[in-house]
Design a protein around this motif. Structure first.
Motif, mmCIF file in Angstrom:
data_model
loop_
_atom_site.group_PDB
_atom_site.id
_atom_site.type_symbol
_atom_site.label_atom_id
_atom_site.label_comp_id
_atom_site.label_asym_id
_atom_site.label_seq_id
_atom_site.Cartn_x
_atom_site.Cartn_y
_atom_site.Cartn_z
ATOM 1 N N ASP A 1 0.851 -1.190 0.000
ATOM 2 C CA ASP A 1 0.000 0.000 0.000
ATOM 3 C C ASP A 1 0.885 1.238 0.000
ATOM 4 N N SER A 2 1.011 1.870 -1.162
ATOM 5 C CA SER A 2 1.887 3.031 -1.309
ATOM 6 C C SER A 2 1.320 4.276 -0.636
ATOM 7 N N GLU A 3 0.038 4.260 -0.262
ATOM 8 C CA GLU A 3 -0.562 5.430 0.377
ATOM 9 C C GLU A 3 -0.455 5.392 1.899
ATOM 10 N N VAL A 4 0.175 4.355 2.412
ATOM 11 C CA VAL A 4 0.422 4.259 3.851
ATOM 12 C C VAL A 4 1.803 4.833 4.148
ATOM 13 N N SER A 5 1.895 5.646 5.167
ATOM 14 C CA SER A 5 3.185 6.247 5.536
ATOM 15 C C SER A 5 4.109 5.202 6.158
ATOM 16 N N SER B 1 0.532 10.554 10.268
ATOM 17 C CA SER B 1 0.633 10.054 8.898
ATOM 18 C C SER B 1 0.194 11.098 7.880
ATOM 19 N N ARG B 2 0.602 10.887 6.636
ATOM 20 C CA ARG B 2 0.275 11.827 5.565
ATOM 21 C C ARG B 2 -1.212 11.797 5.224
ATOM 22 N N ASN B 3 -1.794 10.583 5.120
ATOM 23 C CA ASN B 3 -3.184 10.450 4.689
ATOM 24 C C ASN B 3 -4.158 10.199 5.836
ATOM 25 N N GLY B 4 -3.667 10.108 7.045
ATOM 26 C CA GLY B 4 -4.554 9.951 8.190
ATOM 27 C C GLY B 4 -4.921 8.507 8.483
ATOM 28 N N THR B 5 -5.370 8.291 9.715
ATOM 29 C CA THR B 5 -5.871 6.992 10.167
ATOM 30 C C THR B 5 -7.345 7.162 10.487
ATOM 31 N N TRP B 6 -8.157 6.282 9.948
ATOM 32 C CA TRP B 6 -9.615 6.390 10.091
ATOM 33 C C TRP B 6 -10.135 5.223 10.909
ATOM 34 N N LEU B 7 -10.957 5.529 11.908
ATOM 35 C CA LEU B 7 -11.537 4.505 12.762
ATOM 36 C C LEU B 7 -13.055 4.641 12.741
ATOM 37 N N ASP B 8 -13.731 3.575 12.269
ATOM 38 C CA ASP B 8 -15.190 3.573 12.152
ATOM 39 C C ASP B 8 -15.700 4.792 11.387
ATOM 40 N N GLY B 9 -14.978 5.151 10.321
ATOM 41 C CA GLY B 9 -15.418 6.217 9.430
ATOM 42 C C GLY B 9 -15.034 7.609 9.850
ATOM 43 N N GLN B 10 -14.310 7.768 10.960
ATOM 44 C CA GLN B 10 -13.900 9.093 11.406
ATOM 45 C C GLN B 10 -12.378 9.175 11.459
ATOM 46 N N ARG B 11 -11.867 10.321 11.031
ATOM 47 C CA ARG B 11 -10.414 10.505 11.040
ATOM 48 C C ARG B 11 -9.945 10.796 12.459
ATOM 49 N N LEU B 12 -8.897 10.089 12.882
ATOM 50 C CA LEU B 12 -8.365 10.280 14.224
ATOM 51 C C LEU B 12 -7.515 11.546 14.303
ATOM 52 N N VAL B 13 -7.596 12.199 15.430
ATOM 53 C CA VAL B 13 -6.709 13.327 15.696
ATOM 54 C C VAL B 13 -5.298 12.770 15.899
ATOM 55 N N PRO B 14 -4.286 13.289 15.200
ATOM 56 C CA PRO B 14 -2.928 12.745 15.343
ATOM 57 C C PRO B 14 -2.482 12.683 16.802
ATOM 58 N N HIS B 15 -1.896 11.545 17.148
ATOM 59 C CA HIS B 15 -1.287 11.303 18.461
ATOM 60 C C HIS B 15 -2.303 11.242 19.603
ATOM 61 N N GLN B 16 -3.581 11.134 19.271
ATOM 62 C CA GLN B 16 -4.602 10.942 20.301
ATOM 63 C C GLN B 16 -4.975 9.469 20.360
ATOM 64 N N SER B 17 -4.776 8.848 21.526
ATOM 65 C CA SER B 17 -5.015 7.425 21.689
ATOM 66 C C SER B 17 -6.500 7.143 21.877
ATOM 67 N N VAL B 18 -7.025 6.167 21.110
ATOM 68 C CA VAL B 18 -8.445 5.807 21.151
ATOM 69 C C VAL B 18 -8.555 4.289 21.309
ATOM 70 N N PRO B 19 -9.426 3.805 22.198
ATOM 71 C CA PRO B 19 -9.561 2.352 22.371
ATOM 72 C C PRO B 19 -10.143 1.681 21.143
ATOM 73 N N LEU B 20 -9.664 0.481 20.852
ATOM 74 C CA LEU B 20 -10.182 -0.317 19.747
ATOM 75 C C LEU B 20 -11.281 -1.221 20.273
ATOM 76 N N VAL C 1 -6.366 2.606 6.762
ATOM 77 C CA VAL C 1 -5.089 3.293 6.565
ATOM 78 C C VAL C 1 -4.748 3.198 5.086
ATOM 79 N N GLY C 2 -4.495 4.331 4.453
ATOM 80 C CA GLY C 2 -4.201 4.312 3.023
ATOM 81 C C GLY C 2 -5.333 3.676 2.244
#
Length: 425
Positions: A60-64, A84-103, A111-112
């Motif tokens: 996946d070239s779009e993953v940092s 990351s460049r393209n962001g990490t999405w959890l359940d359809g919402q983009r996560l705030v960088p460096h903010q820890s969220v339970p899975l 991702v990507g």
């Protein structure tokens, strides 16, 4: 008289019932798109990214290079975007960088161009499993497959298949019949579709002259499929006054045709299915306890799609090919796959198939695109990243008429999680 001196035990001599060996599985991110594979995960000291996915066959070239990080707090695995460049999405919402969220169990991580589903207790090989008969389930039907295989080692006379509407109970019944060597002759009967006045005659047959219009004798469905299997769909819809007629068959394998004086034996596998809670029906006086006891000799439970999100795209590919919609990976948008995974699908595979049929008319070119999916499904329902918002909760409660169970489904969380949020609000 017992010799108590010989049988006297110390209190620590009795070990009590032993537990079976259960590993409990391991935490894994199950890749749904672009290819199915399960990846064991744990708290990571360093961020994970492009190379980590490539090690598991996901280029996946779009993953940092350093895309997201996993940590564990209070026994719960957390995820955070690592800038990351393209962001990490959890359940359809983009996560705030460096903010820890339970899975949460079943959470969808994007991702990507890769879509994954989190399973805290994944079991089995990392490669997808073969279909269970005609039921597609790369990962989410493994427990059902084990239960079906166990039936073959000690074949029961009766099997109960439970599951919500549209989960594929009839397909599972046909698979059970084949595994138990009863594939032919095979008949499927929709109990709810048989009129009460002809139920006994249709199932058990009748002698000539048994009633007006019965000029010739009829064997009935059960006797006609002696040696094979009969599938009784929607058994929960069988009226209470007709349930005793079925009990003789389940208990003794005897059939008494309408108008006959003596019953006769049959050798038939009976597979019943229902989307209702039969135990609750027993408590409410709507279903006979003795009939349920005979059905519970073997019990199979088909999980709904929302509990096996990791299977949804593979199922969609098979269903799409039947309606002329080829869901090739390359032209498919990962956002569209994500939307498929987050949809609650209350009618399960049946509803998914209808959606794909509508898409085939709207956008027949290969692949799956978000714009077309939203045309069919409408705007995305409120979703959760583990941090419920008051706005999303209120919208879900309004849409469900205040029903917390339905609201939790719309939000993609458990009712307990929603209840805890409401208690704190």
């Amino acid at each position: 008289m017992l010799d108590h001196s010989a049988t006297k035990l110390r209190t620590d001599d009795h070990r009590g019932p032993q537990r079976g060996s259960q590993t409990g599985g391991q935490a894994a991110l199950v890749a749904v798109f672009p290819r199915p594979v399960a990846i064991p995960v744990a708290a990571s000291a360093a961020p994970l990214g492009r190379d980590w996915l490539a090690e598991h066959g996901l280029a996946d070239s779009e993953v940092s290079a350093a895309h997201f990080q996993l940590s564990r707090a209070g026994g719960v695995l957390h995820v955070q975007d690592a800038g990351s460049r393209n962001g990490t999405w959890l359940d359809g919402q983009r996560l705030v960088p460096h903010q820890s969220v339970p899975l949460e169990r079943g959470a969808v991580l994007r991702v990507g161009l890769t879509a994954l589903v989190y399973r805290p207790d994944f079991e089995g090989p990392s490669a997808p499993s073969d279909p269970l008969g005609d039921l597609v389930g790369p990962f989410g039907l493994r427990a059902v497959a084990r239960d079906v295989a166990a039936l073959g080692r000690n074949p029961p006379p009766n099997v109960l298949v439970e599951g919500e509407t549209g989960t594929g109970k009839e397909l599972l019944a046909a698979t059970v019949a084949r595994v138990l060597g009863r594939a032919e002759p095979y008949a499927a009967v929709n109990v709810a579709g048989v009129a009460c006045g002809v139920f006994e005659s249709q199932l058990f047959g009748h002698v000539a002259g048994a009633f007006s219009g019965a000029q010739r004798a009829s064997k009935g469905i059960i006797a006609a499929h002696d040696g094979g299997a009969v599938f009784l769909d929607e058994i929960g819809e069988l009226p209470l006054d007709l349930q005793p007629r079925l009990l003789r068959l389940l208990e003794n394998r005897e059939v008494l045709p309408v108008g006959a004086q003596r019953p006769f034996k049959v050798n038939v596998l009976l597979i019943a299915a229902t989307n209702r809670d039969l135990e609750q029906m027993v408590e409410e006086g709507e279903f006979r306890r003795d009939l349920l006891a005979r059905l519970l000799l073997a019990r199979l439970q088909l999980p709904p799609l929302r509990e096996r999100r990791e299977d949804i795209f593979a199922i969609a590919q098979v269903l799409g090919s039947r309606t002329g919609l080829e869901l090739d990976v390359r032209p498919t948008e990962v956002e569209a796959v994500e939307r498929l995974l987050l949809e609650p699908w209350p009618s399960n595979v049946r509803e998914l198939g209808a959606t794909l049929a509508a898409l085939a008319s709207l956008d027949p070119s290969p692949g799956l695109r978000l714009w077309a999916l939203e045309k069919v499904l409408g705007r995305a329902r409120p979703s959760s990243t583990g941090l419920l918002s008051a706005e999303a909760v209120q919208a879900a409660l309004h849409a469900s008429g205040g029903n917390e169970t339905q609201a939790a489904r719309l939000l993609g969380v458990s009712r307990g999680k929603l209840r805890r949020f409401l208690d704190k609000a």
